[in-house]
Motif scaffolding. Structure first.
Motif, PDB file in Angstrom:
ATOM      1  N   SER A 174       0.834  -1.228  -0.093  1.00  0.00           N
ATOM      2  CA  SER A 174      -0.022  -0.074   0.060  1.00  0.00           C
ATOM      3  C   SER A 174       0.941   1.213   0.101  1.00  0.00           C
ATOM      4  CB  SER A 174      -1.067   0.064   1.073  1.00  0.00           C
ATOM      5  OG  SER A 174      -1.617   1.149   1.374  1.00  0.00           O
ATOM      6  N   VAL A 175       1.935   1.146   0.940  1.00  0.00           N
ATOM      7  CA  VAL A 175       2.835   2.305   0.907  1.00  0.00           C
ATOM      8  C   VAL A 175       3.467   2.597  -0.557  1.00  0.00           C
ATOM      9  CG1 VAL A 175       5.082   3.438   1.945  1.00  0.00           C
ATOM     10  CG2 VAL A 175       3.301   2.326   3.377  1.00  0.00           C
ATOM     11  N   LEU A 176       3.930   1.607  -1.171  1.00  0.00           N
ATOM     12  CA  LEU A 176       4.478   1.669  -2.253  1.00  0.00           C
ATOM     13  C   LEU A 176       3.508   2.168  -3.339  1.00  0.00           C
ATOM     14  CD1 LEU A 176       6.857  -1.692  -2.466  1.00  0.00           C
ATOM     15  CD2 LEU A 176       7.486   0.774  -2.162  1.00  0.00           C
ATOM     16  N   SER A 177       2.332   1.820  -3.362  1.00  0.00           N
ATOM     17  CA  SER A 177       1.423   2.044  -4.443  1.00  0.00           C
ATOM     18  C   SER A 177       1.151   3.571  -4.080  1.00  0.00           C
ATOM     19  CB  SER A 177       0.201   1.397  -4.054  1.00  0.00           C
ATOM     20  OG  SER A 177      -0.832   1.636  -5.102  1.00  0.00           O
ATOM     21  N   LYS A 178       1.055   4.100  -2.938  1.00  0.00           N
ATOM     22  CA  LYS A 178       0.531   5.427  -2.819  1.00  0.00           C
ATOM     23  C   LYS A 178       1.631   6.533  -2.924  1.00  0.00           C
ATOM     24  CE  LYS A 178      -3.224   4.303   0.694  1.00  0.00           C
ATOM     25  NZ  LYS A 178      -3.453   4.258   1.981  1.00  0.00           N
TER      26      LYS A 178
END
Length: 378
Positions: free
Chosen positions: A197-201
């Protein structure tokens, strides 16, 4: 094992359980946590009784179970959840006030964390902070997070391994904010989902991880079994249970009794939870994470210990050995700084530890700090 040895072993855990007792008092009238003497008594009683079913060390664990689809083989009572943070708590400079605040605000973020408007500087990566056993995103990083964000880094954290007594979290799970008690392989899947999720955001391709205690071990579980090997550039750990802990003898005693076929570790699990037993030296989880070497290629490891560690014992068991394609720096807080008397929990509030984390992130540019930091209370 003589009773005097058991008493000496139990004393080493008292400082950690003292913090748990404080939070139980703050949380109101609830079932009291068992004393260390009761844990010792359970172990002694187990010597006299035959084992009932599989032991904690004998149950089958699928390392990447949390990421798998369909039925998986996990220890009994391993349901756990993870939660994003909600709100932001104040900065702290000591563990006990942070732990107390977390008992009444269990889901708040430490200052500066989880700001998805933060712009990651060129050459940097998002920093994911992973809390330890019986801790929370807030009380573990209420000093580290604002220090890093004030230095220009983008930090992210969450709460994982959230269980209750019925799900194997132990009596300690009665305390709001006492997380990280669930099955470690399952928590590895929760860390995987959070990092994805962090990488995507953020649009980043990799993260750096700062992990305390179980948080360091969990990061390695994630890198080895949950697809994280190519998603982590730097792993920085504080007092991590990389090779398990003897709990100054209780863990080894319990393991020896279990190996004789007497199920004492399930009794010990009552207060400490599933993940506590899985961090005892020689457990299936510890053996799986370390099988084939301590490191994965392409990752830079910085491993920080304190000589006053009463939880990860012996303290040098946290150190790692570099394998092919990896670098490892093993560091002792007290080297050239005897003023720092941090123990396992207070090392997250050590100014020297914070400076070591910054140096690991910026390639050694941050000056080393040497200031007093106390045992438990900071």
């Amino acid at each position: 094992m003589k009773s005097s040895s058991l008493r000496r072993a139990s004393v080493s855990c008292a400082s950690v359980l003292a913090a748990a007792g404080l939070a139980l008092a703050l949380a109101g009238p609830a079932t009291a946590a068992p004393s260390v003497d009761q844990l010792t008594a359970n172990i002694k009683a187990g010597v006299k009784a035959p084992a009932a079913g599989a032991t904690a060390n004998q149950r089958s664990v699928t390392p990447n179970a949390a990421a798998a689809s369909g039925p998986v083989s996990l220890p009994a009572g391993t349901n756990s959840t993870s939660r994003e943070t909600s709100g932001v708590g104040p900065a702290q400079t000591r563990f006990i006030p942070a732990f107390a605040y977390s008992a009444t605000h269990p889901d708040v973020a430490p200052p500066g964390a989880n700001n998805y408007n933060c712009k990651v500087r060129q050459g940097d990566r998002p920093i994911v902070m992973v809390h330890g056993t019986w801790e929370s995103a807030y009380d573990n990083f209420a000093m580290i997070s604002p220090e890093l964000t004030n230095a220009g880094y983008c930090t992210y954290t969450f709460n994982y391994g959230i269980t209750n007594i019925q799900s194997g979290g132990g009596i300690i799970s009665l305390i709001p904010g006492a997380n990280g008690t669930g099955d470690i392989p399952r928590s590895g899947g929760q860390l995987q989902a959070f990092i994805d999720s962090v990488l995507s955001k953020t649009g980043a391709s990799k993260v750096d991880i700062v992990g305390h205690s179980q948080g360091g071990l969990l990061a390695r579980q994630y890198m080895k079994f949950n697809g994280g090997a190519t998603k982590v550039q730097k792993l920085i750990t504080l007092g991590a249970t990389h090779h398990g802990t003897t709990l100054d003898g209780i863990g080894n005693l319990g393991r020896a009794i279990n190996n004789l076929g007497i199920d004492v570790l399930s009794l010990a699990q009552l207060p400490v939870g599933v993940s506590g037993i899985q961090q005892v030296v020689g457990s299936d989880v510890i053996n799986a994470v370390n099988a084939g070497g301590d490191t994965v290629p392409g990752v830079d490891y910085t491993v920080i210990r304190t000589l006053r560690d009463e939880v990860t014992t012996p303290s040098q068991s946290t150190f790692l050995t570099a394998g092919p394609g990896a670098t490892v720096k093993n560091i002792t807080l007290q080297d050239l700084c005897p003023l720092d008397q941090s123990d396992h929990v207070s090392m997250s509030y050590s100014p020297r530890a914070v400076s070591l984390i910054k140096r690991a992130l910026d390639g050694g540019k941050t000056p080393l700090v040497c200031r007093p930091n106390g045992f438990i209370i900071g």
